[in-house]
Design a protein around this motif. Structure first.
Motif, PDB file in Angstrom:
ATOM      1  N   VAL A 234       0.834  -1.200   0.000  1.00  0.00           N
ATOM      2  CA  VAL A 234       0.000   0.000   0.000  1.00  0.00           C
ATOM      3  C   VAL A 234       0.872   1.256   0.000  1.00  0.00           C
ATOM      4  O   VAL A 234       0.621   2.207  -0.746  1.00  0.00           O
ATOM      5  CB  VAL A 234      -0.941   0.010   1.218  1.00  0.00           C
ATOM      6  N   GLY A 235       1.913   1.266   0.824  1.00  0.00           N
ATOM      7  CA  GLY A 235       2.817   2.399   0.868  1.00  0.00           C
ATOM      8  C   GLY A 235       3.542   2.591  -0.453  1.00  0.00           C
ATOM      9  O   GLY A 235       3.751   3.726  -0.900  1.00  0.00           O
ATOM     10  N   TYR A 236       3.903   1.507  -1.091  1.00  0.00           N
ATOM     11  CA  TYR A 236       4.581   1.568  -2.386  1.00  0.00           C
ATOM     12  C   TYR A 236       3.660   2.167  -3.442  1.00  0.00           C
ATOM     13  O   TYR A 236       4.066   3.019  -4.233  1.00  0.00           O
ATOM     14  CB  TYR A 236       5.030   0.169  -2.806  1.00  0.00           C
ATOM     15  N   ILE A 237       2.395   1.736  -3.442  1.00  0.00           N
ATOM     16  CA  ILE A 237       1.420   2.239  -4.420  1.00  0.00           C
ATOM     17  C   ILE A 237       1.161   3.728  -4.200  1.00  0.00           C
ATOM     18  O   ILE A 237       1.130   4.517  -5.150  1.00  0.00           O
ATOM     19  CB  ILE A 237       0.105   1.440  -4.338  1.00  0.00           C
ATOM     20  N   ASP A 238       1.009   4.118  -2.939  1.00  0.00           N
ATOM     21  CA  ASP A 238       0.777   5.534  -2.628  1.00  0.00           C
ATOM     22  C   ASP A 238       1.958   6.389  -3.045  1.00  0.00           C
ATOM     23  O   ASP A 238       1.794   7.488  -3.592  1.00  0.00           O
ATOM     24  CB  ASP A 238       0.535   5.707  -1.129  1.00  0.00           C
ATOM     25  N   PHE A 239       3.162   5.900  -2.779  1.00  0.00           N
ATOM     26  CA  PHE A 239       4.369   6.652  -3.173  1.00  0.00           C
ATOM     27  C   PHE A 239       4.465   6.746  -4.682  1.00  0.00           C
ATOM     28  O   PHE A 239       4.825   7.800  -5.219  1.00  0.00           O
ATOM     29  CB  PHE A 239       5.610   5.956  -2.608  1.00  0.00           C
ATOM     30  N   ASP A 240       4.139   5.642  -5.366  1.00  0.00           N
ATOM     31  CA  ASP A 240       4.216   5.640  -6.830  1.00  0.00           C
ATOM     32  C   ASP A 240       3.225   6.628  -7.418  1.00  0.00           C
ATOM     33  O   ASP A 240       3.532   7.343  -8.378  1.00  0.00           O
ATOM     34  CB  ASP A 240       3.934   4.219  -7.346  1.00  0.00           C
ATOM     35  N   ARG A 241       2.013   6.690  -6.851  1.00  0.00           N
ATOM     36  CA  ARG A 241       1.021   7.647  -7.331  1.00  0.00           C
ATOM     37  C   ARG A 241       1.452   9.075  -7.059  1.00  0.00           C
ATOM     38  O   ARG A 241       1.254   9.967  -7.881  1.00  0.00           O
ATOM     39  CB  ARG A 241      -0.319   7.380  -6.626  1.00  0.00           C
ATOM     40  N   GLY A 242       2.068   9.283  -5.912  1.00  0.00           N
ATOM     41  CA  GLY A 242       2.496  10.619  -5.561  1.00  0.00           C
ATOM     42  C   GLY A 242       3.634  11.138  -6.413  1.00  0.00           C
ATOM     43  O   GLY A 242       3.836  12.351  -6.527  1.00  0.00           O
ATOM     44  N   SER A 243       4.389  10.220  -7.012  1.00  0.00           N
ATOM     45  CA  SER A 243       5.522  10.630  -7.835  1.00  0.00           C
ATOM     46  C   SER A 243       5.132  10.922  -9.267  1.00  0.00           C
ATOM     47  O   SER A 243       5.953  11.371 -10.066  1.00  0.00           O
ATOM     48  CB  SER A 243       6.610   9.545  -7.807  1.00  0.00           C
ATOM     49  N   LEU A 244       3.860  10.610  -9.613  1.00  0.00           N
ATOM     50  CA  LEU A 244       3.412  10.841 -10.993  1.00  0.00           C
ATOM     51  C   LEU A 244       3.188  12.341 -11.250  1.00  0.00           C
ATOM     52  O   LEU A 244       2.787  13.079 -10.388  1.00  0.00           O
ATOM     53  CB  LEU A 244       2.107  10.075 -11.239  1.00  0.00           C
TER      54      LEU A 244
END
Length: 244
Positions: A234-244
């Protein structure tokens, strides 16, 4: 009101979940981490209880070793699959080492091989300091809960003093010690001292095991790795979305 072991373990698991949400999900409240400081001592307390009451210490240690390996392998695989983060958590390794330490202490007591036993205990403690989660605290919690088991006042005093010495004590030795007693230092950067609050639920333990089914027996063993791995994703997905 007092609680059995099953109820207190559920309580500790809930606090552990909050702590790991704070660790893996950015933006989580700091008080999640504060409450999480209470979880590990409760688990170590019941590790000692389990060591005393288990029918087979060998099977107990083997089970902890197996889950140590499962946790390490699963975490490494997940980080390789979703790189960029880390999963340093493996309380199973800390608990396995704690079981080894208690086994050594118990052997010393029975065999009276004090020189050999003391040497082994010290060496094992040093290994724990450098290689397991909680480091010195894993050693101190194990020793306090094992040595003072059944002596409530001594256990509480020993636990509180050792915990404070190992968490806040180093501040007194620093040249800039006066600057360390701040809100940011004590509540944001180094709130581990809050673990002393674990004495409250420990004192509320009524000595009863509670639920003893196989399902509840393996509940913690399964919940621990699964919830950490899910939170990492979940943290990885949130970070990935935030970096877009």
């Amino acid at each position: 009101m007092r609680f059995n072991a099953y109820q207190l373990k559920l309580f500790a698991m809930a606090l552990m979940l909050l702590d790991h949400i704070h660790a893996f999900i950015p933006g989580s409240p700091d008080w999640f981490h504060w409450l999480g400081r209470i979880a590990a001592p409760i688990f170590f307390f019941f590790l000692v209880e389990g060591f005393v009451y288990t029918r087979s210490r060998e099977k107990y240690m083997l089970r902890m070793l197996i889950f140590t390996i499962i946790m390490a392998a699963g975490s490494d695989a997940l980080v390789l699959l979703l790189p960029g983060g880390s999963i340093p958590n493996n309380i199973f390794l800390s608990m396995f080492a704690a079981l080894m330490l208690m086994t050594t202490l118990d052997w010393v007591r029975q065999s009276r091989q004090y020189v050999t036993g003391s040497t082994l205990s010290i060496l094992l403690s040093i290994v724990m300091v450098f290689f397991v989660e909680f480091s010195w605290l894993a050693v101190s919690m194990t020793l306090v809960f094992y040595v003072f088991r059944g002596r409530t006042a001594a256990l509480v005093i020993g636990y509180v003093i050792s915990s404070l010495l190992l968490t806040l004590g180093p501040y007194a030795l620093m040249p800039d010690a006066a600057t360390k007693w701040t809100y940011d230092e004590l509540f944001i950067l180094h709130p581990q001292w809050m673990m002393i609050a674990a004495v409250v639920p420990i004192l509320l333990y009524n000595g009863s095991r509670g639920s003893s089914s196989k399902r509840t027996k393996y509940m913690f063993y399964l919940f621990y790795p699964i919830h950490i791995w899910l939170l990492y994703v979940v943290g990885y997905i949130d970070f990935d979305r935030g970096s877009l």
